[in-house]
Design an enzyme around this catalytic site. Structure first.
Site, short mmCIF file in Angstrom:
data_model
loop_
_atom_site.label_atom_id
_atom_site.label_comp_id
_atom_site.label_asym_id
_atom_site.label_seq_id
_atom_site.Cartn_x
_atom_site.Cartn_y
_atom_site.Cartn_z
N GLU A 183 0.81 -1.22 0.00
CA GLU A 183 0.00 0.00 0.00
C GLU A 183 0.84 1.27 0.00
OE1 GLU A 183 -3.10 -0.12 2.97
OE2 GLU A 183 -4.14 -1.74 1.93
N GLU A 234 -5.33 -8.57 0.31
CA GLU A 234 -6.09 -8.25 1.53
C GLU A 234 -7.54 -8.00 1.16
OE1 GLU A 234 -4.83 -4.96 4.03
OE2 GLU A 234 -2.74 -5.62 3.89
#
Ligand code: GCO
Length: 477
Positions: free
Chosen positions: A167, A376
């Site tokens: 991320e 995720e």
């Protein structure tokens, strides 16, 4: 509808991150990361929670892997704490750090669980932040590459799936635009420069990977929130297009092609905040292309025209003359974030949108033609332990079930899907929310205050996911 089946080698799994689970923050040679520092600043986290102990995975990894094995998990995604390997970010390798991950990896493989190793999940060595501002300097590229090479050499014989940066869009935004994460800056120009360095570091690691782990696969994990237009008014559709470019293509184009998207590049240049780029940078970006796109998906984001200045893509950055950031307003003249009234929301005000996952997978597949790992996906909620010691998290089951269904639809659409990691395996420390916001399939008796023996309890979702894995996703109804 007749849906295609999940591939036979689909990697069913769950994920975690070092700082959020390990604890043992100062043992066996580990030094401070920027998170160890940040959580000690009063007021930064819920009730001042920190990861000093977290869920003590460092000492309980065998018990945790045992639970993964019981669930039949095919893969476990975890991250390495840079400061265990290089306590000061660079220099001599700390063998005790290598040993810990060797033990974890061997334990996983003993149970036929494929390790997916994340190289960087936000815990930058404090020493590098102090020395040259961490991601703010181009020096980070070499240090990150060296750290990555050490991991490739130590674990590449047994780890075949790697995630480079987790991320990037989130750790840079929260670190340099909203100041909610370390180092707590608000500076749009620096934000773009930091991102450029991170993209270079990502490419440098991938480039080296080809030499050290030629039979492995590597990619970044991008936090993708597909953009929707609030209405079918052309100006809202344009705003959503702009948002997709500024909030997604800005990273994914660089990962996949080594190129920045034109519209955003021109806008940032006009506003004096485009990153400084040297000629050799573009070569490096092109030399470090991923094998897959890792996608962390939680929700979609909806946009409308941003009326500031009234002119699309021709606004000035700071229309009010006050010191603010893009985050405060969306992009002046470019887009504005709004609530999507068609979607239900969680207690943390995140929308729930399984179809958005199918849409996102479709967009990524069409644009980049890369296989996708859902690295995720999951639901953060308050969980309650009943008197009989059970946790009836039907809401989590429903969330995961509908998102898996969306993946199956995406597979039917033609997407190539490598696997799916529930966020998270055990409950873990939410960076800013302590232990109120829980994501795990396994409950951990850990709290900000009061009784906390760190005992693990299987939630209802644990048993449900176990059945899903056993049937290779045939029982999703
Ligand atoms: C939180 C966040 C994290 C992130 C994860 C991103 O509550 O702290 O949701 O758990 O999802 O670390 O990779």
């Amino acid at each position: 509808e007749n849906l295609k089946s999940f591939p036979n080698d689909f990697l069913w799994g769950a994920a975690s991150a070092a700082y959020q689970v390990e604890g043992a923050w100062n043992v066996d040679g580990k030094e401070k990361s920027i998170w160890d520092t940040f959580v000690r600043v009063p007021g930064k986290t819920f009730k001042g929670t920190n990861g000093d102990v977290a869920v003590d995975h460092y000492h309980r990894y065998k018990e945790d892997v045992q639970l993964m094995a019981e669930m039949g998990m095919k893969t476990y995604r975890f991250s390495v704490a840079w400061t265990r390997i290089f306590p000061h970010g660079k220099g001599e390798v700390n063998q005790e750090g290598i040993d810990f991950y060797n033990h974890l990896i061997d334990e996983l493989r003993k149970h036929y669980i494929e390790p997916i190793l994340t190289i960087y999940h936000w815990d930058l060595p404090q020493a590098l932040q102090d020395a040259y501002g961490g991601w703010e300097s181009k020096q980070i590229v070499e240090d990150f590459q060296n750290y990555s090479i050490s991991l490739f050499k130590a674990f590449g014989d047994r780890v075949k799936y790697w995630v480079s940066l987790n991320e990037q869009n989130i750790f840079t935004r929260l670190g340099y635009q909203t100041a909610m994460h370390p180092p707590g800056e608000k500076d749009d120009k620096l934000y773009y420069q930091v991102n450029h360095h991170a993209s270079l570091a990502n490419a440098a690691a991938i480039k080296a990977f080809r030499k050290y782990v030629p039979d492995g696969k590597i990619g970044p994990s991008f936090a993708y929130s597909p953009a929707y237009a609030k209405t079918s008014k052309p100006e809202d559709v344009l705003a959503a297009d702009n948002a997709e470019e500024f909030t997604s293509h800005w990273w994914m184009d660089v990962y996949a092609w080594g190129e920045y998207p034109q519209v955003a590049w021109n806008y940032l240049t006009r506003n004096g905040i485009a990153p400084r780029i040297e000629k050799e940078d573009l070569e490096l970006l092109k030399a470090g292309k991923p094998d897959f796109m890792g996608i962390n998906y939680y929700q979609t984001t909806t946009y409308e025209k941003n009326p500031l200045n009234g002119v699309t893509l021709d606004g000035h950055f700071n229309t009010t003359g006050e010191k603010g950031t893009m985050e405060d307003t969306g992009l002046p003249g470019v887009y504005k974030t709004v609530t999507n009234d068609n979607l239900e929301r969680t207690n943390w005000d995140w929308n729930i949108d399984p179809q958005g996952l199918r849409i996102g997978i479709r967009r990524v597949t069409n644009r980049y033609q890369l296989p996708i790992l859902i690295s995720e996906n999951g639901l953060g909620e308050y969980d309650k332990v009943e008197d009989d010691d059970s946790i009836q998290d039907d809401y989590r089951i429903e969330y995961i079930r509908t998102h898996l269904k969306a993946i199956q639809e995406a597979i039917t659409d033609g997407a190539e899907m490598i696997g799916y990691c529930v966020w998270s395996f055990t409950d873990l420390l939410s960076w800013l929310n302590g232990y109120q916001k829980r994501y795990g399939l396994v409950y951990v008796n850990q709290h900000e205050e009061g009784e906390h023996d760190l005992r693990r309890i299987r939630k209802k979702s644990f048993y449900w996911y176990k059945d899903v894995i056993a049937s290779n996703g045939e029982n999703l109804n």
